[in-house]
Scaffold this active site. Structure first.
Site, short mmCIF file in Angstrom:
data_model
loop_
_atom_site.label_atom_id
_atom_site.label_comp_id
_atom_site.label_asym_id
_atom_site.label_seq_id
_atom_site.Cartn_x
_atom_site.Cartn_y
_atom_site.Cartn_z
N ASP A 119 30.59 103.89 -76.78
CA ASP A 119 29.61 104.90 -76.44
C ASP A 119 29.25 105.69 -77.70
OD1 ASP A 119 29.41 104.22 -73.78
OD2 ASP A 119 30.91 105.66 -73.12
N TYR A 160 28.14 112.29 -73.61
CA TYR A 160 27.68 110.89 -73.65
C TYR A 160 26.21 110.81 -74.01
CZ TYR A 160 26.05 106.38 -72.03
OH TYR A 160 25.45 105.15 -71.97
N THR A 163 25.02 103.63 -75.30
CA THR A 163 26.08 102.63 -75.46
C THR A 163 25.60 101.47 -76.34
OG1 THR A 163 26.92 103.20 -73.27
CG2 THR A 163 27.66 101.10 -74.18
#
Lengths: 175, 382, 175, 382
Positions: A119, A160, A163
């Site tokens: 990530d 986050y 990815t």
């Protein structure tokens, strides 16, 4: 529990066939397509502008689509839509220090590769090109194969962003 | 795209004919993408993200191929502007220590436009205007020494931040006034528009302390026909447009602002059908060709002043005539590139797409992006 | 600048007619419809499931629609879609201490009312039923008539949640 | 709706006939809406909001008329569960002091389900699992004295929080194990599933300190046929289903967990077409009728285990037979109400709608909501 053993044997044999003997381009026509460039995407929304759904009329090597071969166990936003590439985090973000693993078949050479999904972290979530692919994915008691968790955990900022998919090598045992 | 497809096609041919000869993909490593070098067509699109208002952002795109290059988080109602030299993206914003609650802190942040990293973070008084990201709610001085930030409590004031020395300098109260209009000729001066129709001009010293303020005559009528606060600028001349479509050319370079000219945007014939200006960032000016661009909609009426652009009109500042009208792609925000032959980028508030137009010799739609942004309303180019 | 005076006089007269002499139900067929229940809405998106666009086949007294008469200068999420009502903030939120003002015509009695728009604060933004109506709205140098700002400013938590519409009285000067 | 329309129709009649007779609307005041009293059909839908991951939330709705009642913010990957008595919504989450950066703090928050206000906020070790909000990532003890929170660094551990005394109690390392399965009969005991197929059972004292841990035999095979971690529960009995569709009934009440029974979900005939379980919250059980409900999809294959429910199957736990199959509305999450004749609520992961089904005498679709949520995956009822 003999029925269970029989049940299992039959089932697992069929899984093995499905997962390791697929033809080179077999993964292309996917059941789910979750690509979207803008709006928040539901976990299984197939209505986005870029979704080709069950059709095969898209480029199998388009790395901004969930169907791209390396993404076979990727759950998250594609960094290729967020300013990064298949293997690079977008400018301003930082790579996670831990990752999960998938085994994906490359339609160009028919080989299986071990792919490590990292990530990218520390920047507000990108929110573009959400994918949800789960070949070989397992529950979190097999953490290294699990994708329903934020692999930014442990970074200085755990927020986050997106990815990436890093090839570690071929999966020789599956060749 | 076609190059990429060609490469893929070649790859596939290899596979089909000589698949056994292909070497394995070598083990790879992860790294951080280097941002492509900036160019005049790099776009910064500020997105308030009203549905997740603590998590605003700026989308950064290549305006030629519309590739998404990255984003900068802007917190809660971040006010955003490029520095005058485009080396920094400035963002005045607020954070709560626990997302939507806890302790509030406010900062002027400066992000490098070379790599999108945070270069500076300067604490500011905790009252930056939690407003839509209008042009003029945050402004750098022409030499980038100071940054001016609009405040609201709702009482209006302006924070003067010494960007160069990374410190908050002072706060100027500006009751009943709004928006920051920096002088280009005097690096320590800015004006603001007041509800009584006057402009207030503030001059400060090198420490960022106010030394003088003076009020202009009444330059517009906020009751009968308000001026939009988002203006287009050539040096000290700001071009404003009113709700009803009167262009006002106002010079903010002196100790007091002066209305130089005003005239209606279009002839009676042009305006038939009730054409009026509308949108948010609704005006832009090209200093080379001296053409003004305004987003217009027909059937204008009370309350229509934020309607997206049905057409973009080009006005020749010399002849004061409308020289071109073109379909406006629902523009709610537009900007010209900083080039001698500028391109016009506009943001479609209905479909969330960025449109690129040529402007020289005349406006012509060139290309359009995929949808980008959720609640965007300000577009800037490098 | 005689042309300007003439221009002005003509124009302002026509505004006055448009805004104060409209028939009781005239505001119903609105040009813009911005209602949406879920997904983030663009400032001028008319594509949502609930948008009736230029049609008149909706209930003019449906307080979950942007066309509801009290919302004539409301820019924000309707609290009626967020757990509140026309005059109440949703549970867990707090009312703003300051507000902006609109003057809206009630189709039920043909009268104009002064409406005070308060924001509800301190809870993550609701994100539902975004509306953008601007009758009588002015730039922020007329702050009390301005709606492109967060009226939660000044609250303990300034996080914007949604907006309510409180009738203060009739606008007798416009009757 | 029809009542409301009737009222409006009456209003309109008055207006049309006697408009001059209508009194003005009296001046109003603003207040805070009182949350309607809770009932078994109140729905709590946890939404991770992945595209704005610092700003997750729980949507609260009336499951009969699908009116939206309010929301609770849940921060960054909040883990959410109702307390055992439904009086509180528990949320284990993290905040950064500057939105996406700065200092991180983590809390177990308890919100009142009576008025959605924050009742308690207990600091916890800064490693709550930043996971999808699976059932079992946070769990109250049956008496609501303790709350157990799954951690991941990615090494697994479980925080024991003394909710009653508002303090963090202790942390138990649970390497290679995941999910919290509290005992109903022993208020100080929970189990967790481990990657080697065993269950680990932890017993703690009244201070929340572990006093014993014991490992079961191997109860499942994570290589050949993993068990989904989201299970359905009747007292100490948990019903799990495997990727390939084997139901496992496991008792977690004792010092070590025990597999009581396992059997395939459906006959060979039922399973023709490759039916398998799938989704996130994919299983529910009714303790009165002893029926198990599972979301199923056809054409199951490697990687299909999160596919939304094409059908919902009802299994009679006594006969072990599938007694009903019904269209599954793309369910990715489902729950039964806490009633003797429960309703089934499921969340459509494609269209973001909540569906209501009767279950007694058999499943029947009753109603469906407007879309709600952006990235929701956990549904609970009061």
């Amino acid at each position: 529990m003999e029925w269970l053993d029989n049940f299992f044997e039959k089932k697992t044999r069929s899984i093995a066939q499905n997962s390791s003997r697929r033809g080179a381009l077999a993964r292309i026509a996917k059941y789910f397509v979750g690509t979207a460039f803008v709006l928040p995407v539901l976990p299984f929304d197939r209505s986005s502008a870029n979704a080709a759904a069950d059709s095969e009329d898209f480029d199998p090597l388009d790395d901004q689509r969930c169907e791209y071969w390396r993404y076979c166990a990727l759950d998250g936003h594609l960094c290729t839509c967020c300013g990064g590439s298949i293997t690079t985090c977008p400018p301003g973000s930082s790579a996670s220090t831990v990752s999960w693993i998938g085994t994906c078949e490359n339609p160009e050479d028919g080989k299986h590769y071990i792919v490590s999904y990292y990530d990218c972290c520390g920047v507000s979530s990108c929110g573009r090109c959400y994918c949800n692919e789960n070949i070989g994915e397992k529950p979190a008691y097999r953490m290294g194969l699990h994708n329903d968790i934020n692999w930014c955990m442990g970074n200085e900022s755990e927020v986050y962003h997106c990815t990436v998919s890093i090839v570690l090598g071929t999966a020789s045992d599956k060749a | 795209m076609s190059n990429k497809k060609l490469v893929h096609a070649i790859g596939l041919c290899f596979f089909l004919n000589f698949s056994n000869a292909i070497a394995d993909i070598a083990p790879e490593t992860i790294s951080i993408e280097k941002l492509e070098p900036a160019h005049p067509h790099r776009i910064y699109l500020t997105d308030l993200a009203l549905g997740h208002v603590i998590d605003g952002r700026i989308h950064i795109l290549n305006g030629d191929n519309f590739r998404y290059l990255g984003l900068i988080g802007t917190g809660l109602f971040g006010l955003t502007a490029l520095s005058s030299d485009s080396s920094e993206m400035l963002n005045a914003t607020a954070y709560y220590s626990k997302g939507t609650r806890g302790e509030k802190t406010e900062f002027l942040e400066a992000y490098s436009t070379e790599d999108l990293t945070l270069k500076a973070e300067i604490p500011i008084p905790p009252r930056h205007a939690q407003a839509l990201p209008y042009v003029g709610t945050i402004m750098p001085s022409a030499d980038d020494h100071f940054v001016y930030i609009q405040n609201a409590t709702p009482a209006s004031s302006i924070s003067i931040v010494d960007r160069k020395n990374e410190r908050f300098a002072s706060e100027v109260t500006t009751p009943g006034c709004w928006i920051i209009l920096p002088s280009a000729s005097n690096m320590a001066r800015f004006s603001t528009m007041c509800g009584d129709g006057t402009f207030l001009t503030i001059t400060h010293d090198q420490k960022g302390e106010m030394v003088k303020q003076s009020r202009s005559e009444k330059l517009f009528n906020a009751d009968d026909d308000p001026l939009f606060v988002q203006a287009a600028r050539i040096g000290d001349l700001f071009y404003f447009v009113s709700y009803l479509g009167i262009i006002h050319e106002i010079n903010v370079g002196g100790e007091t602002s002066v209305l130089k000219k005003s005239w209606p945007l279009g002839s009676v014939k042009d305006l038939e059908g009730g054409w009026r200006p509308g949108g948010y960032q609704l005006i832009a000016v090209d200093k080379t060709s001296r053409r003004l661009y305004v987003a217009m909609h027909s059937g204008g009426k009370e309350g229509s002043h934020k309607y997206p652009g049905e057409e973009i009109w080009a006005v020749d500042l010399k002849t004061k005539k409308v020289i071109q009208r073109i379909a406006g792609a629902n523009s709610i925000a537009m900007t010209l590139t900083k080039e001698r032959k500028p391109y016009l980028y506009l943001y479609d508030g209905v479909e969330a797409k960025i449109h690129k137009y040529e402007t020289i010799p005349q406006m012509k739609a060139i290309s359009v992006s995929e949808p980008v942004g959720e609640f965007a309303g300000l577009i800037q180019t490098h």
